[in-house]
Design a protein around this motif. Structure first.
Motif, PDB file in Angstrom:
ATOM      1  N   GLN A  40       0.842  -1.191   0.000  1.00 52.63           N
ATOM      2  CA  GLN A  40       0.000   0.000   0.000  1.00 52.63           C
ATOM      3  C   GLN A  40       0.887   1.254   0.000  1.00 52.63           C
ATOM      4  N   PRO A  41       0.772   2.115  -0.985  1.00 52.59           N
ATOM      5  CA  PRO A  41       1.614   3.311  -1.039  1.00 52.59           C
ATOM      6  C   PRO A  41       1.524   4.207   0.195  1.00 52.59           C
ATOM      7  N   ILE A  45       7.543   4.757   3.418  1.00 49.10           N
ATOM      8  CA  ILE A  45       8.268   5.925   3.927  1.00 49.10           C
ATOM      9  C   ILE A  45       9.267   6.361   2.864  1.00 49.10           C
ATOM     10  N   ASP A  46       9.260   7.629   2.545  1.00 51.73           N
ATOM     11  CA  ASP A  46      10.218   8.216   1.602  1.00 51.73           C
ATOM     12  C   ASP A  46      10.459   9.648   2.070  1.00 51.73           C
ATOM     13  N   GLU A  47      11.393   9.809   2.996  1.00 54.35           N
ATOM     14  CA  GLU A  47      11.622  11.098   3.635  1.00 54.35           C
ATOM     15  C   GLU A  47      13.093  11.497   3.578  1.00 54.35           C
ATOM     16  N   THR A  48      13.333  12.780   3.607  1.00 59.46           N
ATOM     17  CA  THR A  48      14.677  13.326   3.728  1.00 59.46           C
ATOM     18  C   THR A  48      14.770  13.952   5.113  1.00 59.46           C
ATOM     19  N   ILE A  49      15.723  13.478   5.909  1.00 57.17           N
ATOM     20  CA  ILE A  49      15.850  13.921   7.297  1.00 57.17           C
ATOM     21  C   ILE A  49      17.112  14.756   7.451  1.00 57.17           C
ATOM     22  N   LEU A  50      16.961  15.941   8.036  1.00 56.61           N
ATOM     23  CA  LEU A  50      18.080  16.840   8.282  1.00 56.61           C
ATOM     24  C   LEU A  50      18.845  16.364   9.513  1.00 56.61           C
ATOM     25  N   LEU A  51      20.141  16.145   9.356  1.00 57.78           N
ATOM     26  CA  LEU A  51      20.992  15.733  10.464  1.00 57.78           C
ATOM     27  C   LEU A  51      21.676  16.965  11.047  1.00 57.78           C
ATOM     28  N   ARG A 155      14.079   5.534   3.057  1.00 58.02           N
ATOM     29  CA  ARG A 155      13.086   5.025   2.132  1.00 58.02           C
ATOM     30  C   ARG A 155      12.827   3.559   2.425  1.00 58.02           C
ATOM     31  N   THR A 156      11.554   3.156   2.418  1.00 61.48           N
ATOM     32  CA  THR A 156      11.234   1.738   2.597  1.00 61.48           C
ATOM     33  C   THR A 156      11.084   1.094   1.227  1.00 61.48           C
ATOM     34  N   LYS A 157      11.360  -0.183   1.178  1.00 61.12           N
ATOM     35  CA  LYS A 157      11.145  -0.944  -0.052  1.00 61.12           C
ATOM     36  C   LYS A 157       9.655  -1.148  -0.222  1.00 61.12           C
TER      37      LYS A 157
END
Length: 160
Positions: A40-41, A45-51, A155-157
């Protein structure tokens, strides 16, 4: 649910117990998500996280556009700048387009050239999860580039 202290303790233990190497090591963290249907889309998770301190490595950033965006990209010391005519040329050179898609981690594209990017570079960038972030002509890209340099993409597969 695992708490933060347990994760930090596990990472610290892994670092301490690892044998000494003659190269710079990295740590990968794998998290198993149970009872979640990744087909299910909405569950992916497809996120860019600021470190806070960045990754310590140089992150490749490519800007696609013309005019003021190119000037700002040069000021921000972006690794590669591609013009609209170059996008079409890369569409006819799949090997070079694959190399560009694999070399650079983040892509920014002016909204005016997004249709060309989707048509010519989409087949190379899309499967790698590297479709460009659209930016308007009046947007200042320097803070965006700085933020991306200190970020990591999570990102998750899709089916595992």
């Amino acid at each position: 649910m695992v708490d933060r202290a347990k994760i930090l303790d596990a990472v610290k233990t892994a670092i301490e117990k690892a044998p000494k190497r003659k190269f710079s090591e990295s740590i990968d963290i794998t998290i198993n998500l149970k009872n979640i249907d990744m087909a299910q889309p909405k569950n992916r998770i497809d996120e860019t996280i600021l470190l806070p301190n960045g990754t310590g490595e140089k992150t490749g950033i490519c800007v696609i556009g013309k005019g003021d965006i190119v000037t700002q990209a040069k000021d921000a010391k972006v690794d590669l700048i591609i013009g609209p005519e170059e996008v079409e040329r890369l569409g006819g050179a799949p090997r070079e387009a694959r190399r560009v898609a694999s070399t650079y981690k983040y892509f920014l594209a002016e909204t005016a050239v997004m249709p060309q990017v989707g048509r010519f570079l989409g087949p190379r960038l899309g499967p790698r999860g590297r479709m460009p972030m659209p930016i308007t002509g009046q947007t200042d890209i320097r803070p965006i580039v700085e933020r991306l340099r200190n970020s990591v993409k999570i990102r998750t597969k899709d089916k595992t």
